[in-house]
Scaffold this motif. Structure first.
Motif, PDB file in Angstrom:
ATOM      1  N   LYS A 197       0.779  -1.304  -0.118  1.00 42.73           N
ATOM      2  CA  LYS A 197      -0.033   0.168   0.087  1.00 42.73           C
ATOM      3  C   LYS A 197       0.850   1.280   0.090  1.00 42.73           C
ATOM      4  O   LYS A 197       0.779   2.171  -0.840  1.00 42.73           O
ATOM      5  CB  LYS A 197      -0.839   0.098   1.294  1.00 42.73           C
ATOM      6  N   THR A 198       1.887   1.242   1.046  1.00 45.44           N
ATOM      7  CA  THR A 198       2.772   2.452   0.945  1.00 45.44           C
ATOM      8  C   THR A 198       3.407   2.586  -0.388  1.00 45.44           C
ATOM      9  O   THR A 198       3.747   3.701  -0.959  1.00 45.44           O
ATOM     10  CB  THR A 198       3.636   2.432   2.131  1.00 45.44           C
ATOM     11  N   THR A 199       3.825   1.540  -0.744  1.00 47.84           N
ATOM     12  CA  THR A 199       4.677   1.591  -2.113  1.00 47.84           C
ATOM     13  C   THR A 199       3.731   2.108  -3.026  1.00 47.84           C
ATOM     14  O   THR A 199       4.211   3.006  -3.949  1.00 47.84           O
ATOM     15  CB  THR A 199       5.179   0.110  -2.392  1.00 47.84           C
TER      16      THR A 199
END
Ligand SMILES: Nc1ncnc2c1ncn2[C@@H]1O[C@H](COP(=O)(O)OP(=O)(O)OP(=O)(O)O)[C@@H](O)[C@H]1O
Ligand SMILES: [Mg+2]
Lengths: 301, 244
Positions: free
Chosen positions: B46-48
């Motif tokens: 998700k952060t990526t």
């Protein structure tokens, strides 16, 4: 007393110069965690460019000497700043993201390049600044007769440092510099162009170093192509003394080192001045590994 | 295949770090004015995905399109100028700067003083704490206050799209509710929101639609209420509990 006042005023003049050079080391370190070994040579370049401007255009002869000197200072600073920008583009930017050691080697290479270029261009023997540019008046303090030039030197370095401090703390670009020093990726998320900030750092630092070069020429008279090594090493020491990466630290460290050096050479022996300077550094690092003002790691700039 | 352009679009996007891809050809569409919940377990990517949208990471394959323009070669600072701002995971406030300095940095791309003033007033209305704490160093704020600052700072750029990475992480339940309420208010002001959350239930409750990532692949996409009712999602992300 008189002797002490002499050494103190001498130390302030020298310390101001160390501080100006140290700022260049510390700002680059604060942003890139890189020691710009070529910085001392940019300082030397400033001294040579100042001399060239002073003599080849005969400025001193034509206009009022004070005004001419100011012009020469500003032009030298600007030219050295441009060379600093180019240095970053050519020697450091292509290596960004690769191993730290590569940048160190590149920095050493750049230093050798600058020294050799200046030696080829200006010769290996020392050159002399035209005398009589700085006023040879004296001022009297507590019965001591102290050359005004020393105070001019110190006042000018303090002026430049105040300007820098104002720029870093009161302007939008200064805020960007601080943000990049703290956390480059988050700075990017604020819309800050980190490459531009790095360029800016490689503009300001060399400009200050170049000013110091001209000041050394004006004040001490003699300049050599390799004097950047000695001055650079001292200024670098000053930066570590104050806490590398910390701007007020570099200012404080530079002035302290200048004072330590002149006072120890007067009261111990000239031969010992470097030893004392480095001994103080080692002692401070033993008891305060982060340097005098380097305690707040995130607050480097 | 649907060829209509969405406001923000990830198309078969692959992104990774040094060794390996983390996202394997994910696609996502975001329409103007939506709140999109992006869900997934730890390490799903998700952060990526958010980092790729804000340009800190470059796509290895596929692309990202905003208002019809490819962000393929757009540097992060330009992406902020275009109107996508990212409040990153872990808040990332500039701890040694004051709250006000942090907010001012958020408005770095803006030139118009009046606009900045308006935004500041809005942000301080949204999070009155920030005005009270204006001169305090951001590092001395509580976790919740830092989260408000992180979101407020992002809003100071007057974003069209706001990327929020786990805004409720580590906050007390009452604060979590307050943060989600603020996100609604931000969206009501016309800001499109992509919301990454561990707290899937709360996220889906305010979201229009949701996407579910599983180890770098998009496995589900639907209206928020459909996802809330989906037994698979309930089991994996809503603790299996019934939706109330
Ligand atoms: N800087 C990095 N370098 C290498 N691998 C990374 C890096 N950041 C993340 N990864 C890896 O990429 C994968 C996805 O990470 P990411 O942070 O995008 O997950 P996430 O869905 O945000 O997880 P979380 O819910 O824990 O925040 C993980 O396997 C992680 O280990
Ligand atoms: Mg994450």
């Amino acid at each position: 007393m008189e002797e002490l006042l002499h050494q103190l005023s001498n130390g302030l003049a020298l310390g101001g110069i160390y501080a100006l050079i140290a700022l260049g080391y510390t700002m680059v370190y604060g942003i890139l965690r890189l020691i710009n070994f070529a910085h001392g040579d940019l300082f030397t370049l400033g001294a040579y460019l100042g001399l060239t401007l002073l003599t080849s255009f005969g400025l001193a002869g034509h206009i009022q000497a004070g005004f001419a000197t100011a012009l020469v200072l500003i032009f030298s600073m600007g030219l050295v700043a441009l060379v600093g920008l180019a240095l970053e583009r050519v020697a450091y930017r292509p290596l960004r993201g690769s191993d730290r050691l590569c940048a160190v080697v590149s920095a050493l290479g750049a230093s050798i390049f600058f020294q050799n270029a200046m030696m080829l261009f200006y010769g290996a023997r020392s050159l002399v600044y035209p005398p009589g540019i700085l006023p040879d008046a004296s001022i009297h303090i507590f019965g001591a007769e102290l050359p005004l030039a020393r105070f001019l030197m110190f006042a000018f370095s303090v002026l430049l440092m105040c300007l820098l401090y104002w720029f870093i703390h009161k302007t939008r670009l200064g805020a960007a510099i601080r943000a990049v020093a703290i956390d480059p990726n988050t700075a990017r998320l604020m819309g800050i162009n980190v490459d531009s900030v790095i360029s800016l750092i490689f503009f300001i630092g060399p400009a200050l170093g170049g000013a110091a070069g001209v000041m050394v020429g004006l004040y001490y008279g003699q300049i050599t192509y390799d004097m950047g090594f000695g001055f650079g090493l001292k200024a670098f020491t000053a930066a570590i003394l104050g806490g590398i990466g910390n701007i007020p630290g570099a200012m404080l460290g530079g002035i302290l080192l200048g004072l330590i050096e002149t006072i120890s050479s007067a009261y111990l022996s000239i031969a010992w001045k470097d030893a004392v300077a480095f001994a103080v550094l080692i002692l401070i690092l033993v008891f305060r590994p982060t340097g005098l003002l380097g305690e707040r790691v995130a607050d480097k700039i | 295949m649907d060829n209509r352009q969405s406001y923000l679009e990830l198309r078969d996007l692959s992104v990774g770090y040094a060794q390996a891809d983390v996202l394997h050809g994910i696609s996502m569409r975001v329409e103007e004015g939506e709140i999109i919940a992006l869900l997934g377990a730890n390490g799903a990517g998700k952060t990526t995905a958010l980092t790729a949208i804000s340009g800190l990471l470059r796509p290895r394959a596929g692309g990202i399109f905003f208002a019809g323009r490819s962000l393929h070669a757009t540097p992060s600072h330009k992406i902020v100028e275009m109107g996508i701002t990212h409040a990153p995971e872990g808040r990332r406030v500039f701890g040694s700067l004051s709250v006000m300095d942090n907010l001012k940095l958020g408005a770095f791309t803006l030139k118009d003083g009046k606009q900045k003033k308006k935004l500041l007033d809005w942000v301080c209305e949204l999070f009155p704490r920030l005005r009270e704490r204006g001169e305090q160093l951001a590092g001395t704020l509580s976790g919740g206050e830092q989260q408000m600052l992180s979101i407020g700072r992002a809003l100071m750029s007057d974003p069209k799209i706001l990327l929020l990475d786990e805004p409720s992480l580590g906050l007390a339940p009452m604060l979590v509710a307050a943060i989600f309420k603020s996100i609604r208010e931000i969206n009501d002001r016309g800001v499109t929101v992509i919301l990454v959350e561990q707290n899937a239930r709360a996220a889906l409750k305010i979201a229009d639609r949701g996407y579910v990532l599983e180890v770098g692949k998009m496995v589900l996409e639907d209206k928020a209420e459909v996802l809330l009712a989906n037994t698979q999602v309930q089991a994996a992300y809503l603790g299996g509990a019934k939706v109330t």
